[in-house]
Design a protein around this motif. Sequence first.
Motif, short mmCIF file in Angstrom:
data_model
loop_
_atom_site.label_atom_id
_atom_site.label_comp_id
_atom_site.label_asym_id
_atom_site.label_seq_id
_atom_site.Cartn_x
_atom_site.Cartn_y
_atom_site.Cartn_z
N PRO A 167 -55.24 -25.17 12.94
CA PRO A 167 -53.62 -25.17 12.12
C PRO A 167 -54.34 -24.97 11.18
N GLU A 168 -55.38 -24.93 10.06
CA GLU A 168 -54.99 -24.59 8.30
C GLU A 168 -54.17 -23.21 8.72
N SER A 169 -54.49 -22.13 8.79
CA SER A 169 -54.06 -21.49 8.65
C SER A 169 -52.34 -20.90 8.97
N ILE A 170 -51.84 -21.95 10.18
CA ILE A 170 -50.07 -21.67 10.02
C ILE A 170 -49.51 -23.59 9.72
N LYS A 171 -50.56 -24.03 9.09
CA LYS A 171 -49.93 -25.29 8.53
C LYS A 171 -48.40 -25.33 7.50
N ALA A 172 -48.76 -23.94 7.24
CA ALA A 172 -47.41 -23.65 6.28
C ALA A 172 -46.38 -23.78 6.87
N SER A 173 -45.94 -23.10 8.19
CA SER A 173 -45.12 -22.82 9.51
C SER A 173 -44.26 -23.68 10.46
N LEU A 174 -45.59 -25.26 10.21
CA LEU A 174 -45.25 -25.92 10.61
C LEU A 174 -44.86 -27.19 10.82
N SER A 175 -43.64 -28.06 11.19
CA SER A 175 -43.21 -29.02 10.76
C SER A 175 -44.68 -29.70 10.45
N ARG A 176 -44.17 -31.37 9.87
CA ARG A 176 -45.92 -32.39 10.04
C ARG A 176 -45.86 -32.29 11.72
N ASP A 177 -45.03 -32.69 12.43
CA ASP A 177 -45.27 -33.28 14.06
C ASP A 177 -45.51 -31.86 14.03
N GLN A 178 -45.49 -30.92 14.29
CA GLN A 178 -45.80 -29.87 15.00
C GLN A 178 -47.37 -29.39 14.06
N TYR A 179 -47.50 -29.87 13.30
CA TYR A 179 -49.06 -29.55 13.20
C TYR A 179 -49.79 -30.49 13.26
N ARG A 180 -49.98 -31.93 13.73
CA ARG A 180 -50.28 -32.73 13.43
C ARG A 180 -50.76 -32.45 14.77
N LEU A 181 -49.99 -32.16 15.65
CA LEU A 181 -50.34 -31.80 17.21
C LEU A 181 -50.70 -31.25 17.67
N TYR A 182 -50.49 -29.64 17.21
CA TYR A 182 -51.41 -28.67 17.12
C TYR A 182 -52.47 -28.79 16.55
N LYS A 183 -52.78 -29.39 15.53
CA LYS A 183 -53.98 -29.67 15.40
C LYS A 183 -54.76 -30.35 16.07
N LEU A 184 -54.53 -31.44 16.84
CA LEU A 184 -55.30 -32.07 18.34
C LEU A 184 -55.30 -31.73 19.58
N ILE A 185 -54.66 -30.68 19.77
CA ILE A 185 -54.52 -30.08 20.83
C ILE A 185 -55.81 -28.93 20.87
N TRP A 186 -55.46 -27.96 19.25
CA TRP A 186 -56.88 -26.95 18.87
C TRP A 186 -58.12 -27.72 18.79
N SER A 187 -58.34 -28.54 17.98
CA SER A 187 -59.93 -29.23 17.85
C SER A 187 -59.85 -29.81 19.28
N ARG A 188 -59.56 -30.53 19.63
CA ARG A 188 -60.22 -30.98 21.06
C ARG A 188 -60.12 -29.96 21.77
N PHE A 189 -59.55 -28.50 22.40
CA PHE A 189 -59.44 -27.86 22.84
C PHE A 189 -60.77 -27.07 22.40
N LEU A 190 -61.21 -26.57 21.19
CA LEU A 190 -62.42 -26.23 21.19
C LEU A 190 -63.36 -26.81 20.93
N ALA A 191 -63.86 -27.91 21.21
CA ALA A 191 -64.62 -28.59 21.63
C ALA A 191 -64.65 -29.27 22.54
N CYS A 192 -64.12 -29.10 23.59
CA CYS A 192 -64.74 -28.25 25.04
C CYS A 192 -64.98 -27.52 25.68
N GLN A 193 -65.01 -26.03 24.86
CA GLN A 193 -65.50 -25.42 25.07
C GLN A 193 -67.03 -24.79 24.45
N MET A 194 -67.72 -26.43 23.56
CA MET A 194 -68.68 -25.77 23.02
C MET A 194 -69.85 -26.20 23.67
#
Length: 199
Positions: A167-194
């Motif tokens: 999320p941090e690497s693409i934050k500048a190219s996302l709107s606030r809503d897109q960033y928050r939603l992507y961060k939620l999805i990305w972090s949960r996906f990563l967590a379930c792979q651990m």
Amino acid sequence: QAKELADMLLDRKKEGTLQVVRAYTSPQLRAAQTAQEAAIALDIPCIAADGLREMDMGDWEGRSWESITQENAKEYQDWDANRRYVHTPHGECYNEVLRRALDTLGMILERETEDVLIVTHSGVLMALRCYIAGQTFEEMGIIRYKTKNAAQDAHEAIRPSNVQLDPESIKASLSRDQYRLYKLIWSRFLACQMANAIY
């Protein structure tokens, strides 16, 4: 389906790989039943959120795609050419679905600081996937699954297309809503792979 999901979530909770504090669900029957079953298994509250309901198909509700394309060919072609902004007859367009889903997810993100379970429908997931990816529905490729009664149905999940795009690497190219939603999805996906935590 609901029991399978509940059993899988309960197993993950016992393993320590899942810690959800609440479930949010579409108020529509199938999603609500799935969420309730999971909430009971996990011993968490279940909250209905109207913004998670399936797309209102209006006059096409409950009909098969075959029937719609044959009997309402012109209306279907107009809708299919720009389904994000064109309404189904007396129904919604995908942009309206997207707006209410984003509003609801924003409310959940404001309210919650811990993980939650969200249960919704294929139309809502498709709208969110297209929004996150910045692609049209045609580019995403809409998959239609046939049920016994030929009704509209699908089972989908939202996952990052490239997990290395944190999320941090693409934050500048996302709107606030897109960033928050992507961060939620990305972090949960990563967590379930651990791997499971060792205490």
